[in-house]
Design an enzyme around this catalytic site. Structure first.
Site, PDB file in Angstrom:
ATOM      1  N   ILE A 252       0.815  -1.220   0.000  1.00  0.00           N
ATOM      2  CA  ILE A 252       0.000   0.000   0.000  1.00  0.00           C
ATOM      3  C   ILE A 252       0.843   1.263   0.000  1.00  0.00           C
ATOM      4  O   ILE A 252       0.311   2.368  -0.084  1.00  0.00           O
ATOM      5  CB  ILE A 252      -0.962   0.029   1.213  1.00  0.00           C
ATOM      6  CG1 ILE A 252      -0.183  -0.067   2.536  1.00  0.00           C
ATOM      7  CG2 ILE A 252      -2.000  -1.064   1.101  1.00  0.00           C
ATOM      8  CD1 ILE A 252      -1.065   0.056   3.762  1.00  0.00           C
ATOM      9  N   GLU A 254       5.284   2.990   0.134  1.00  0.00           N
ATOM     10  CA  GLU A 254       6.708   2.855   0.436  1.00  0.00           C
ATOM     11  C   GLU A 254       7.226   4.156   1.007  1.00  0.00           C
ATOM     12  O   GLU A 254       6.776   5.241   0.625  1.00  0.00           O
ATOM     13  CB  GLU A 254       7.499   2.478  -0.824  1.00  0.00           C
ATOM     14  CG  GLU A 254       7.318   1.040  -1.255  1.00  0.00           C
ATOM     15  CD  GLU A 254       8.355   0.593  -2.274  1.00  0.00           C
ATOM     16  OE1 GLU A 254       9.539   0.534  -1.895  1.00  0.00           O
ATOM     17  OE2 GLU A 254       7.958   0.325  -3.410  1.00  0.00           O
ATOM     18  N   GLY A 255       8.179   4.049   1.919  1.00  0.00           N
ATOM     19  CA  GLY A 255       8.785   5.219   2.518  1.00  0.00           C
ATOM     20  C   GLY A 255      10.265   5.015   2.721  1.00  0.00           C
ATOM     21  O   GLY A 255      10.856   4.052   2.206  1.00  0.00           O
ATOM     22  N   GLY A 256      10.873   5.926   3.488  1.00  0.00           N
ATOM     23  CA  GLY A 256      12.305   5.839   3.727  1.00  0.00           C
ATOM     24  C   GLY A 256      12.706   4.593   4.481  1.00  0.00           C
ATOM     25  O   GLY A 256      13.819   4.086   4.329  1.00  0.00           O
ATOM     26  N   PHE A 257      11.780   4.054   5.300  1.00  0.00           N
ATOM     27  CA  PHE A 257      12.080   2.861   6.087  1.00  0.00           C
ATOM     28  C   PHE A 257      11.954   1.606   5.243  1.00  0.00           C
ATOM     29  O   PHE A 257      12.748   0.673   5.366  1.00  0.00           O
ATOM     30  CB  PHE A 257      11.140   2.794   7.289  1.00  0.00           C
ATOM     31  CG  PHE A 257      11.418   1.653   8.228  1.00  0.00           C
ATOM     32  CD1 PHE A 257      12.393   1.768   9.205  1.00  0.00           C
ATOM     33  CD2 PHE A 257      10.711   0.468   8.140  1.00  0.00           C
ATOM     34  CE1 PHE A 257      12.643   0.725  10.078  1.00  0.00           C
ATOM     35  CE2 PHE A 257      10.956  -0.584   9.004  1.00  0.00           C
ATOM     36  CZ  PHE A 257      11.928  -0.444   9.981  1.00  0.00           C
ATOM     37  N   GLY A 258      10.962   1.590   4.383  1.00  0.00           N
ATOM     38  CA  GLY A 258      10.734   0.414   3.553  1.00  0.00           C
ATOM     39  C   GLY A 258       9.294   0.340   3.082  1.00  0.00           C
ATOM     40  O   GLY A 258       8.540   1.316   3.153  1.00  0.00           O
ATOM     41  N   VAL A 260       5.284  -0.765   2.878  1.00  0.00           N
ATOM     42  CA  VAL A 260       4.173  -0.879   3.821  1.00  0.00           C
ATOM     43  C   VAL A 260       3.109  -1.771   3.197  1.00  0.00           C
ATOM     44  O   VAL A 260       2.690  -1.557   2.044  1.00  0.00           O
ATOM     45  CB  VAL A 260       3.578   0.498   4.165  1.00  0.00           C
ATOM     46  CG1 VAL A 260       2.473   0.344   5.205  1.00  0.00           C
ATOM     47  CG2 VAL A 260       4.653   1.438   4.670  1.00  0.00           C
ATOM     48  N   LYS A 274       4.890  -2.243   8.318  1.00  0.00           N
ATOM     49  CA  LYS A 274       6.027  -1.532   7.737  1.00  0.00           C
ATOM     50  C   LYS A 274       7.269  -2.406   7.879  1.00  0.00           C
ATOM     51  O   LYS A 274       7.696  -2.731   8.984  1.00  0.00           O
ATOM     52  CB  LYS A 274       6.220  -0.180   8.445  1.00  0.00           C
ATOM     53  CG  LYS A 274       7.240   0.712   7.782  1.00  0.00           C
ATOM     54  CD  LYS A 274       7.056   2.184   8.181  1.00  0.00           C
ATOM     55  CE  LYS A 274       7.308   2.467   9.627  1.00  0.00           C
ATOM     56  NZ  LYS A 274       7.333   3.912   9.920  1.00  0.00           N
ATOM     57  N   ASP A 372      10.042  15.337  11.994  1.00  0.00           N
ATOM     58  CA  ASP A 372       9.708  15.038  10.599  1.00  0.00           C
ATOM     59  C   ASP A 372       8.218  15.248  10.347  1.00  0.00           C
ATOM     60  O   ASP A 372       7.556  14.399   9.740  1.00  0.00           O
ATOM     61  CB  ASP A 372      10.124  13.608  10.245  1.00  0.00           C
ATOM     62  CG  ASP A 372      10.249  13.411   8.730  1.00  0.00           C
ATOM     63  OD1 ASP A 372      10.418  14.402   8.004  1.00  0.00           O
ATOM     64  OD2 ASP A 372      10.186  12.256   8.283  1.00  0.00           O
TER      65      ASP A 372
END
Length: 576
Positions: A252, A254-258, A260, A274, A372
């Site tokens: 669903i 994606e972000g800086g961590f990985g 989702v 996540k 952030d």
């Protein structure tokens, strides 16, 4: 008299023998404690400084000593924030005079040692900020013990036995230390006291005993909000997460961590999972930071953490699924996700996020800075309640006495406080700046940084300020809400956004002041809408018809925008 003198001399001799034996035992116990900690914490500066007796001639780092029966004994241990790992040494239970133990903000694993049940004088035991420490209590602890540990920066870590994370191999099984001097000294003292009691026929005086629930069991101390309803943060198995997500098939976002993924837990709750990717720019530090923080805080306007997984080199965080996505998606995200929000809803979502930030900035003991804040980190649940998410960069506000404060600037381009960026000095007003950018986003529907636009329109803040100062509201408002807002409410929001994005933090308001202004703006907006509906239903304008508001800017910069004379309502000044 001679007989009495001899008896008293025997008593003093026995007490001295016991004291000497106790001092020897304490030194041996401390030596063993150092050995156990060193097995998993080699080259730790604190441990390397431990030599000789922990109380003499100078007290070891992390130890506090007090005189007792002619010798100095260890009464407190403070190993907070020493980056210690491995199991908590059972040898600590042999320091029988301990009243306080502070082990928070480390990486201890396993559970509380059984030997701690013998610490009859222990009043406070803090184990917060140890995310992989089990909450299993040793036998002998009453059910009334308050066991809360998790994050200070970071409250409760609870894991079910069926899904318990397998801790790294601990230290070797603990050896029982038997010291004949202590036993002999104690027997001598007991014999001498009993003999004196018989000879002088005096009743033994005993200090009043406290309730056994408070004397025989330690109190696990917390440093977070009291009486919180924070749900348990569970350790989940990788298998259970794979089952919930259909083996990670429903991506669903994606972000800086990985990535989702969307999933459903066995009891039917929808979750967002996540998963840290191997190429993630955010590492174990951010994972641990979010895990610890969300275990210590809980608020209806913060996205809570349901569980986590550390298995087979996987780092996974599980949250409730926010069905209405992020504020960014609804403003200018992908066309498939972009369902236009009306002005009152945009304002209401930002009020929810502001409440979450006020909670963080006033967190008990020490405020937390998010670092952030942005529209993609403001999520909306099924009822369109705004919630702050993503705490990987969050940290406690710096304070005097901090050792090795981080000078690393974290945040997102377009939202980053310019003063924080240039000076590397962090404060809650850095969050205020970022939140001011979000307010401009909900008004304009524009991204905070868009290099596809003409050069003078790249920065939303720099583009919007001239329009606000020249009160050209219609030229900057998102076309999706034009003609659908109360001018007075809109100006309130713009004024707050302007002062929040001041270059110097001293000119920015606090989040409490921002929240107050936004709540007033929503009241004005709702009242205006109700009034207009009443006009439409009656077909009359009435004597108090709703007036559109013009603004006059007395000065530029951080000055207040005041309504012209005789208009709807005078706005209270924002505190500086």
């Amino acid at each position: 008299m001679a007989a009495r003198f001899l008896l008293l001399y025997a008593l003093l001799l026995a007490l001295a023998t016991a004291a000497a034996s106790q001092g020897l035992a304490q030194e041996d116990v401390a030596k063993r404690l150092k050995e156990e900690l060193s097995e998993r914490n080699r080259e730790n500066e604190m441990l390397e400084s431990w030599n000789g007796d922990p109380c003499s001639p100078s007290t070891w780092e992390g130890f506090s000593c007090e005189p007792k029966d002619g010798v100095r004994v260890v009464v407190k241990l403070n190993f907070s924030s020493k980056n210690l790992q491995g199991q908590i040494p059972a040898t600590i239970g042999n320091l029988t005079d301990l009243t306080e133990i502070d082990l928070q903000d480390n990486n201890f694993t396993g559970s509380i040692p059984v030997s701690f049940s013998a610490l009859k004088h222990l009043r406070n035991l803090s184990v917060k900020c140890n995310p992989f420490l089990s909450n299993q209590l040793p036998d002998g602890f009453s059910t009334g013990v308050d066991f809360r540990h998790g994050a200070c920066a970071a409250e409760e870590y609870h894991s079910s036995p069926a899904e318990e994370y397998q801790s790294p191999p601990g230290v070797a099984s603990q050896r029982v230390i038997v010291i004949g001097g202590v036993a002999g000294g104690s027997l001598a003292c007991t014999f001498a006291l009993g003999f004196l009691f018989v000879c002088f026929n005096k009743r033994e005086r005993r200090s009043p005993e406290k309730d056994c629930s408070s004397t025989t069991n330690p109190i696990f101390q917390e440093c977070g909000i009291h009486n919180t309803t924070n749900p348990a943060v569970q350790q989940l198995s990788l298998k259970s997460i794979q089952t919930a997500t259909g083996n990670f098939k429903r991506l669903i976002g994606e972000g800086g961590f990985g990535a989702v993924y969307r999933g459903i837990l066995p009891h039917g709750q929808e979750v967002a999972v996540k998963v840290r990717s191997s190429s993630s720019t955010q590492g174990t530090r951010e994972f641990n930071n979010e895990l610890r923080l969300l275990s210590a805080v809980w608020h209806e306007n913060l996205v809570p953490l349901i569980g986590y997984c550390c298995e087979k080199d996987q780092q996974i965080l599980v949250y409730p699924f926010m069905s209405n996505g992020s504020l960014q998606d609804r403003l200018y995200g992908e066309a498939s996700k972009r369902k236009v929000l009306d002005w009152p809803t945009r304002l209401s979502v930002c009020i929810g996020a502001a409440r979450g930030l006020v909670y963080l900035h006033n967190f008990a003991g020490r405020c937390i800075i998010h670092r952030d804040i942005k529209s993609s980190n403001i999520l909306m649940d099924h009822s369109m309640c705004g919630k702050v998410a993503d705490f990987g960069f969050s940290k406690y506000a710096p304070q005097e006495g901090d050792s090795n404060p981080s000078m690393e600037v974290r945040g997102t381009a377009g939202y980053l406080d310019p003063e924080y960026y240039s000076t590397q000095v962090l404060s809650t007003r850095s969050d205020v700046f970022s939140f001011g950018v979000v307010l401009l986003e909900i008004v304009t529907g524009r991204e905070p940084l868009d290099v596809k636009r003409p050069r003078d329109e790249w920065s939303l803040v720099e583009w919007a300020k001239p329009y606000i100062r020249e009160y050209k509201i219609e030229e900057m408002v998102d076309p999706g809400i034009k003609g659908q807002y109360c001018s007075e409410a809109m100006w309130r929001v713009l004024e707050v956004a302007l002062v929040c994005t001041e270059p110097f933090s001293t000119f920015r308001p606090s989040m409490e002041d921002v929240l107050r202004e936004l709540e007033d703006a929503l009241i004005i907006e709702n009242n205006a809408s109700e009034y207009m509906r009443s006009i439409e239903s009656t077909g009359t304008l009435g004597s108090n018809r709703y007036l559109s508001i013009d603004r006059k800017m007395f000065t530029s910069g951080s000055a207040r925008i005041e309504p012209t004379k005789g208009q709807l309502q005078t706005m209270p000044s924002l505190p500086r």
